[in-house]
Every structure is written in C-alpha cells, then in structure tokens.
Design an enzyme around this catalytic site. Sequence first.
Site, PDB file in Angstrom:
ATOM      1  N   THR A 259       0.848  -1.197   0.000  1.00 33.92           N
ATOM      2  CA  THR A 259       0.000   0.000   0.000  1.00 33.92           C
ATOM      3  C   THR A 259       0.882   1.245   0.000  1.00 33.92           C
ATOM      4  OG1 THR A 259      -1.859  -1.072   1.103  1.00 33.92           O
ATOM      5  CG2 THR A 259      -1.745   1.316   1.272  1.00 33.92           C
ATOM      6  N   PHE A 261       1.124   5.271   0.800  1.00 33.97           N
ATOM      7  CA  PHE A 261       0.537   6.307   1.643  1.00 33.97           C
ATOM      8  C   PHE A 261       1.133   7.657   1.251  1.00 33.97           C
ATOM      9  CE2 PHE A 261       0.548   2.318   3.848  1.00 33.97           C
ATOM     10  CZ  PHE A 261      -0.660   2.252   4.514  1.00 33.97           C
TER      11      PHE A 261
END
Length: 359
Positions: A259, A261
């Site tokens: 992921t 960010f």
Amino acid sequence: MGEDKLKAIRDRIDGLDEQIQALINARAQCAKEVAELKNGVPAANFYRPEREAEVLRKVIARNPGPLSGEEMARLFREIMSACLALEQPMRIAYLGPEGTFTQAAALKHFGRSATTVAHAAIDEVFRDVEAAACHYGVVPVENSTEGVITHTLDMFLNSPLKIVGEVQLRIHHNLLSNADQLMAVRRVYAHQQALAQCREWLDEHLAGVERIAMSSNAEAARHVANGTDAAAIASREAADIYQLRVLAGNIEDEPDNTTRFLVVGREAVAASGRDKTSLLISAPNRPGALYDLLAPLAEHGISMTRIESRPSRRGMWEYVFFADIEGHGTDPKVAQALEALVSTAAMLKVLGSYPQAIL
C-alpha cells in the site's frame, strides 16, 4: 580457547557500543544547536523532508553490509527522529484507531519519537493538519492489488494541503480472534480493501462466513475483542494492542501486496534530487482532450507514473485526472511542461513535489 575469543569479541562490542552512543549524542547536540538557530527565525521549518531523503539515500548508497540497506536506513530514521524531537516534537495525524497500517506507515516515515494522533476518517486527518493541530498527516492512497482509495483523492479537490512525501508499506494481513479455531468463526470484520485482498483465502478457509466491512482493520480488531465467534483481518500490532489470538498469518492473496501512503502538510518541499510531482488536472469536454493533456509531458520528456480519473462533482459527466510524474516542479523540464499544461487544461493544480519513497 573458544571462551577467550568470545570474550574478546564481546569486549570489542562493548567498546563499539560506547563509541556509537557517544556519536549519537554528538549528533543530538548538533540538532539542539540547529534548533537554537531556527528558534530565532519566524515560521522556521524544523522538519525538512528533502534533507531526510538525501541523508537516507547516502546511508543506503555507502552501506557495505552485512546489515541490509533497508535495515540501516531504518536505524538512521530512528536516530533522526529522536534528534528532531529535540528540535521540535512532531505530531502526526493518521487514519486510526491505534494499530492501523496507516499508523505503521507514519512511524516508518517519521520514526517512533513522533507522536501519532488517531482520527476516525480521512477528512478528519486533513482538517487537523489544515488547522495546524498536527504538523503532518498520513493517509492511504492506493494498493497494489485493489487500486486507489478514492476518498483520499477526492479530498485534494478542495484542500489547500500539499503532498510532502510518500511511504510504501508491505502489507501482511492476519486473521485475529478470541476464538481458538477457525471453525468457531461466524463473522469476519475488516476494511473493504482488506476483505478484497484476502478474498481467495477467505473463500477457501471460511466459505459462507459473513464478511462485514469496517472503517479500518484496527477498528475491526477492536470490535471483535469482546466476542468469541468473530474474527478481524488486521496487523500483528493490532493483535497485541487488542489482545487477540492470531488464528492465521499472512492471509493476503498476493505475496507482494503493498500500500502507498501520502504525507500531507502545509508547506512546499524543496527538491531532493529524486522526486515526484502530483497533479490535479481538469480537461475541457471536447474530443482529444486527454491526449492534449498528456502531449506536453511527452514533448518535454516527462515520465508519468500514474493517472486516475474521478468525477469533478461540479457537473454531470465532468471528470478530473490525478497524475503522478517524475521530477520536481522546479526542475526546468517539469516547469516547462507544467507551463504548457496551463494553456491546454481547463484547470491545473499542483498537489505537491516531494521525495520518492525510500525502500
């Protein structure tokens, strides 16, 4: 003979530890001197993302081993975090509650000497930073398996905040519960992205069990902490925080599940030498409009690493594009391409130029 060699090595380690401790404190003293100089400057920036990126890249480049470059960078990040706390204690807003991957990303980027402040929603993170209640915020923006987090993109339509950094975090999902075996689980709670990222595992091991979407994985862990027939998909940190048993580890379907960010702040960031620039572009509603938007980037040799479309919320069937390009906004080629884009786009907003993620 073996004991003598072992004692000599341990004595050497003790001597090295003393040197390391003395050097860390010498670095910390330099940080205090920097703070004294900056305290006399109005609105001085104590945290410099481009400077930290430069330092960490040098650490990795000169690292001979046996520790990996990633491990060495992590150690230096914590040293810099502790030294920065002597200059100015950092408050970092993140999508909570405690134990989310977003908190892990915030700690990876700012180090454990920063204070992380949990918020229930992404828009609350933005508001806290806009109001200067926190110095920076960390929000998820995309996953390698399930794509973008649209709420984060939508926040940039009206927010004055700038992107000042990015973090990439390898995501390991775990099934947490008070139950002592999988057969006892009747419901699985998690963020909708986590449920999607573990779909195949859930189909194989918990077929027919109800799946319930939550605002975050940590919230799911907190929710199931008082029961015995439900489970949550979350991190091992969440298992420790909410005192849950790990029924199964690493249940994500894709082994490289990662992921990305974004770090948001109020001030622009100077060039670090290896940067990205994020753009928000609105195209006029005419044939070939998207081609016209991309042409200036190609003509100036600018590489685009990502583009996403979102409804503009200003008119039916009107869209805006979020794009990431390589380079800093002050780089001559990037500046020329952006100048050319102004004449072809209905609207152009530079969301920020920032150092590319390090490891």
